[in-house]
Design a protein around this motif. Structure first.
Motif, mmCIF file in Angstrom:
data_model
loop_
_atom_site.group_PDB
_atom_site.id
_atom_site.type_symbol
_atom_site.label_atom_id
_atom_site.label_comp_id
_atom_site.label_asym_id
_atom_site.label_seq_id
_atom_site.Cartn_x
_atom_site.Cartn_y
_atom_site.Cartn_z
ATOM 1 N N LEU A 97 1.574 -4.918 15.686
ATOM 2 C CA LEU A 97 1.685 -3.718 14.792
ATOM 3 C C LEU A 97 0.251 -3.516 14.122
ATOM 4 O O LEU A 97 0.009 -4.280 13.053
ATOM 5 C CB LEU A 97 2.756 -3.495 13.848
ATOM 6 C CG LEU A 97 2.847 -2.290 12.995
ATOM 7 C CD1 LEU A 97 2.644 -0.823 13.723
ATOM 8 C CD2 LEU A 97 3.831 -2.166 12.076
ATOM 9 N N ILE A 98 -0.677 -2.607 14.385
ATOM 10 C CA ILE A 98 -1.972 -2.369 13.971
ATOM 11 C C ILE A 98 -1.743 -1.266 12.885
ATOM 12 O O ILE A 98 -1.475 -0.133 13.572
ATOM 13 C CB ILE A 98 -3.143 -2.162 14.902
ATOM 14 C CG1 ILE A 98 -3.248 -3.507 15.806
ATOM 15 C CG2 ILE A 98 -4.492 -1.829 14.372
ATOM 16 C CD1 ILE A 98 -4.239 -3.273 16.757
ATOM 17 N N ILE A 99 -2.409 -1.591 11.606
ATOM 18 C CA ILE A 99 -2.113 -0.346 10.646
ATOM 19 C C ILE A 99 -3.628 -0.375 10.008
ATOM 20 O O ILE A 99 -4.030 -1.372 9.758
ATOM 21 C CB ILE A 99 -0.887 -0.480 9.900
ATOM 22 C CG1 ILE A 99 -1.077 -1.558 9.030
ATOM 23 C CG2 ILE A 99 0.129 -0.128 10.589
ATOM 24 C CD1 ILE A 99 -0.161 -1.810 7.965
ATOM 25 N N SER A 138 -7.834 -2.798 7.297
ATOM 26 C CA SER A 138 -7.291 -2.556 8.621
ATOM 27 C C SER A 138 -6.734 -3.921 9.358
ATOM 28 O O SER A 138 -7.619 -4.756 8.875
ATOM 29 C CB SER A 138 -8.397 -2.045 9.641
ATOM 30 O OG SER A 138 -8.747 -0.590 9.626
ATOM 31 N N GLY A 139 -5.546 -4.005 9.656
ATOM 32 C CA GLY A 139 -4.938 -5.138 9.972
ATOM 33 C C GLY A 139 -4.019 -5.356 10.762
ATOM 34 O O GLY A 139 -3.501 -4.049 11.381
ATOM 35 N N TYR A 140 -3.244 -6.193 10.893
ATOM 36 C CA TYR A 140 -2.005 -6.023 11.672
ATOM 37 C C TYR A 140 -1.027 -7.121 11.467
ATOM 38 O O TYR A 140 -1.091 -8.221 10.730
ATOM 39 C CB TYR A 140 -2.478 -6.731 13.372
ATOM 40 C CG TYR A 140 -2.821 -8.108 13.377
ATOM 41 C CD1 TYR A 140 -4.112 -8.511 12.923
ATOM 42 C CD2 TYR A 140 -2.120 -9.211 13.775
ATOM 43 C CE1 TYR A 140 -4.611 -9.758 13.054
ATOM 44 C CE2 TYR A 140 -2.403 -10.507 14.105
ATOM 45 C CZ TYR A 140 -3.648 -10.899 13.480
ATOM 46 O OH TYR A 140 -4.122 -12.214 13.456
ATOM 47 N N TYR A 141 0.273 -6.926 11.847
ATOM 48 C CA TYR A 141 1.448 -7.644 11.792
ATOM 49 C C TYR A 141 1.921 -8.134 13.080
ATOM 50 O O TYR A 141 1.670 -7.219 14.056
ATOM 51 C CB TYR A 141 2.682 -7.129 11.177
ATOM 52 C CG TYR A 141 2.369 -6.483 9.554
ATOM 53 C CD1 TYR A 141 2.634 -7.421 8.513
ATOM 54 C CD2 TYR A 141 2.185 -5.014 9.413
ATOM 55 C CE1 TYR A 141 2.604 -6.832 7.462
ATOM 56 C CE2 TYR A 141 2.164 -4.790 7.995
ATOM 57 C CZ TYR A 141 2.383 -5.651 7.154
ATOM 58 O OH TYR A 141 2.473 -5.168 6.042
ATOM 59 N N GLY A 184 0.856 -1.182 -0.050
ATOM 60 C CA GLY A 184 -0.035 -0.040 0.120
ATOM 61 C C GLY A 184 0.773 1.220 0.100
ATOM 62 O O GLY A 184 2.161 1.491 0.427
ATOM 63 N N TYR A 185 0.108 2.374 -0.339
ATOM 64 C CA TYR A 185 1.001 3.727 -0.485
ATOM 65 C C TYR A 185 1.145 4.324 0.801
ATOM 66 O O TYR A 185 1.680 5.346 0.986
ATOM 67 C CB TYR A 185 0.347 4.534 -1.555
ATOM 68 C CG TYR A 185 -0.983 5.150 -1.418
ATOM 69 C CD1 TYR A 185 -1.495 5.824 -0.699
ATOM 70 C CD2 TYR A 185 -2.044 4.004 -2.088
ATOM 71 C CE1 TYR A 185 -2.849 6.125 -0.502
ATOM 72 C CE2 TYR A 185 -3.179 4.564 -2.020
ATOM 73 C CZ TYR A 185 -3.841 5.570 -1.260
ATOM 74 O OH TYR A 185 -5.108 5.642 -1.300
ATOM 75 N N MET A 186 -0.053 4.289 1.774
ATOM 76 C CA MET A 186 0.096 5.138 3.153
ATOM 77 C C MET A 186 -0.661 3.889 4.213
ATOM 78 O O MET A 186 -1.487 3.213 3.915
ATOM 79 C CB MET A 186 -1.057 6.047 2.813
ATOM 80 C CG MET A 186 -1.386 6.781 3.855
ATOM 81 S SD MET A 186 -0.144 8.047 4.631
ATOM 82 C CE MET A 186 -0.694 8.107 6.244
ATOM 83 N N TRP A 187 0.008 4.210 5.045
ATOM 84 C CA TRP A 187 -0.445 3.367 6.441
ATOM 85 C C TRP A 187 -1.114 4.425 7.199
ATOM 86 O O TRP A 187 -0.339 5.303 7.952
ATOM 87 C CB TRP A 187 0.773 2.495 7.122
ATOM 88 C CG TRP A 187 1.144 1.564 6.387
ATOM 89 C CD1 TRP A 187 0.858 1.188 5.065
ATOM 90 C CD2 TRP A 187 2.121 0.387 6.648
ATOM 91 N NE1 TRP A 187 1.306 -0.085 4.778
ATOM 92 C CE2 TRP A 187 2.263 -0.339 5.690
ATOM 93 C CE3 TRP A 187 2.872 0.504 7.921
ATOM 94 C CZ2 TRP A 187 3.146 -1.471 6.006
ATOM 95 C CZ3 TRP A 187 4.033 -0.688 7.749
ATOM 96 C CH2 TRP A 187 4.242 -1.693 7.030
#
Ligand code: FRU
Length: 481
Positions: free
Chosen positions: A237-239, A257-260, A220-223
């Protein structure tokens, strides 16, 4: 207090007062979700517990149900059921936040609320507003009492951020670890790669850039709206990334919306991001934020909505001069490296009457306006549910596919799916115009708005060997509305 702040406050109150009747005449006003008193709501902001009260702020554009200048709206509660609707707190009243007091977070430290947010500025001129013409300033407000929020300070400007970034650097989330403070901000770099940047501070005022965190391959281009938390010994890390293509049944919404799970050290380049997974599979979920309460719970609240969706689906509440709501609060855990979401236990206090049913194969219950439906599947078999004549939930055992779909009461919402190895249980919260489906004790969640009429009721269940409980649910009690 400056004159803009004073007059925005007066205007907001007046506008809320003048629109009260119209807004409240909408059957789709929700019973147990936080909504804007009038106008538009987006991200939850500044979530915290302060002096034994929970504070929920949110992005608020009172004057336009389709969005406009952003302030921070404000609710507080001691128990998540009895709320107080308060005056907006953070107004865009300075040169460095004149086009919006954008999203941010609160850190309670030394008995004070420290509110960090993005001051948005859009200059007039021929700009692309990505590489030029836009300022994203980091602003701090310190409130001693949770009531007065006048003490504003500009902390950082775009020139204080790494020079490889575009103007898009926003949504500071601040936390404390080992006697130091850290801030993560969402960013877009000049090559259009979404990422987060990390700052460190000893005093919450002077911040030093220390690291950039991004995926190995561009994602993606923006978090937006980053949140870096510790859960069951893991760093999460939620973004909310923008610019992800749909991939089969994944990433079907305009933004995700998701997480690593983050391994290694977030403060240096010795970190690794594991697989990205979506937090929610429904049509209306974005920009979640978490906080830790005094009971040690990590609680997440999301925006039950998305930006830029009008080409896909709509919300008829706009005709009544309001749009969007926040999700119910969910307690987070990590189990088997997966994020689990469980509705906070306080919501059980909304339960009124209770109906218990054993389902051999088919059953129809006339339902309630707002209810919680719990289904335990004793055998892993197909399941078919229709709620309020138009919300369909289907589990197909052969394909291990779980699908949420709508007829016209979805106002353009079609279907969303995810894979489930085995369907054990469902816990479904149905409000007048929203549904939140928790699958297998919160392993997967679907959040969506939908718009049945008052006459459209009923719960139609086709399945095998099920234990079902239906609770009629009551309303939030909101003072000051
Ligand atoms: C996410 C977001 C944030 C921004 C805010 C503005 O929905 O775009 O990045 O701070 O909304 O309202």
């Amino acid at each position: 207090m400056n004159a803009l702040n004073r007059d925005f406050k007066i205007l907001t109150r007046l506008y809320e007062e003048n629109n009260k009747e119209k807004v409240n005449s909408d059957y789709h006003r929700l019973n147990f979700h936080l909504m804007p008193p009038v106008g538009w709501l987006n991200d939850p902001n500044g979530l915290c517990e302060f002096n034994n009260e929970y504070h929920v702020f949110y992005q608020y554009s009172p004057f336009n149900a389709k969005g406009g200048i952003k302030f921070w709206g404000h609710y507080k509660s001691k128990d998540f059921i009895n709320w107080e609707s308060l005056d907006s707190k953070v107004y865009s009243d300075q040169p460095y936040d004149c086009h919006g007091a954008y999203s941010g977070s609160t850190l309670v430290h030394d008995g004070k609320m420290n509110i960090f947010y993005t001051g948005n500025v859009k200059n007039i001129g021929d700009y692309d507003y990505i590489n030029s013409g836009r300022e994203h300033n980091t602003v701090l407000i310190v409130s001693e009492d949770g009531k007065n929020f006048n003490n504003k300070k500009l902390l950082m400007k775009n020139s204080d951020y790494p020079s490889n970034l575009t103007c898009h650097v926003r949504d500071p989330k601040v936390f404390k670890e080992n006697d130091k403070f850290y801030m993560v901000q969402g960013a877009r770099d000049k090559e259009d790669v979404g990422q987060i940047i990390v700052f460190e501070s000893d005093d919450l005022i002077n911040w030093k850039y220390i690291n950039t965190i991004k995926s190995e391959e561009k994602f993606g281009y923006m978090w937006e709206c980053p949140d870096l938390i510790e859960l069951n010994g893991k760093k999460v890390l939620i973004i909310s990334p923008q610019g992800i293509e749909a991939d089969g049944i994944k990433y079907n919404n305009i933004y995700q919306s998701g997480y690593y799970l983050l391994e290694g050290d977030f403060k240096t380049e010795n970190y690794k991001l594991n697989n990205f997974d979506e937090i929610d599979r429904g049509f209306d979920f974005y920009a979640p934020q978490t906080f830790v309460d005094s009971k040690g719970r990590t609680i997440l609240i999301g925006w039950m909505g998305l930006p830029d969706i009008d080409d896909y689906y709509t919300n008829p509440t706009v005709e009544y001069n309001w749009q969007h709501a926040l999700t119910i609060p969910r307690q987070l855990e990590i189990k088997n490296d997966k994020l689990i979401q469980i509705p906070i236990s306080e919501l059980e206090n909304l339960r009124k009457s209770e109906v218990k049913l054993s389902v051999e194969n088919n059953i129809y219950h006339e339902g309630f306006d707002t209810f919680e439906l719990i289904i335990n599947q004793n055998e892993d078999k197909d399941l078919d549910l229709t709620i309020k004549d138009g919300l369909k939930i289907k589990y197909n055992k052969n394909d291990n596919l779980f699908t949420l779909s709508f007829n016209e009461i979805g106002f353009g919402r079609t279907d969303r799916s995810c894979n489930i190895d085995k369907l054990e249980n469902l816990r479904i919260f149905v409000d007048t115009s929203s549904v939140e489906i928790f699958i297998n004790n919160g392993e997967e969640v679907f959040t969506s708005r939908f718009y049945p009429t008052k006459e459209q009721k009923g719960i139609d269940i086709k399945g095998n060997n099920l234990d079902v409980i239906i609770y009629e649910l009551g309303k939030f009690n909101i003072k000051g509305e």
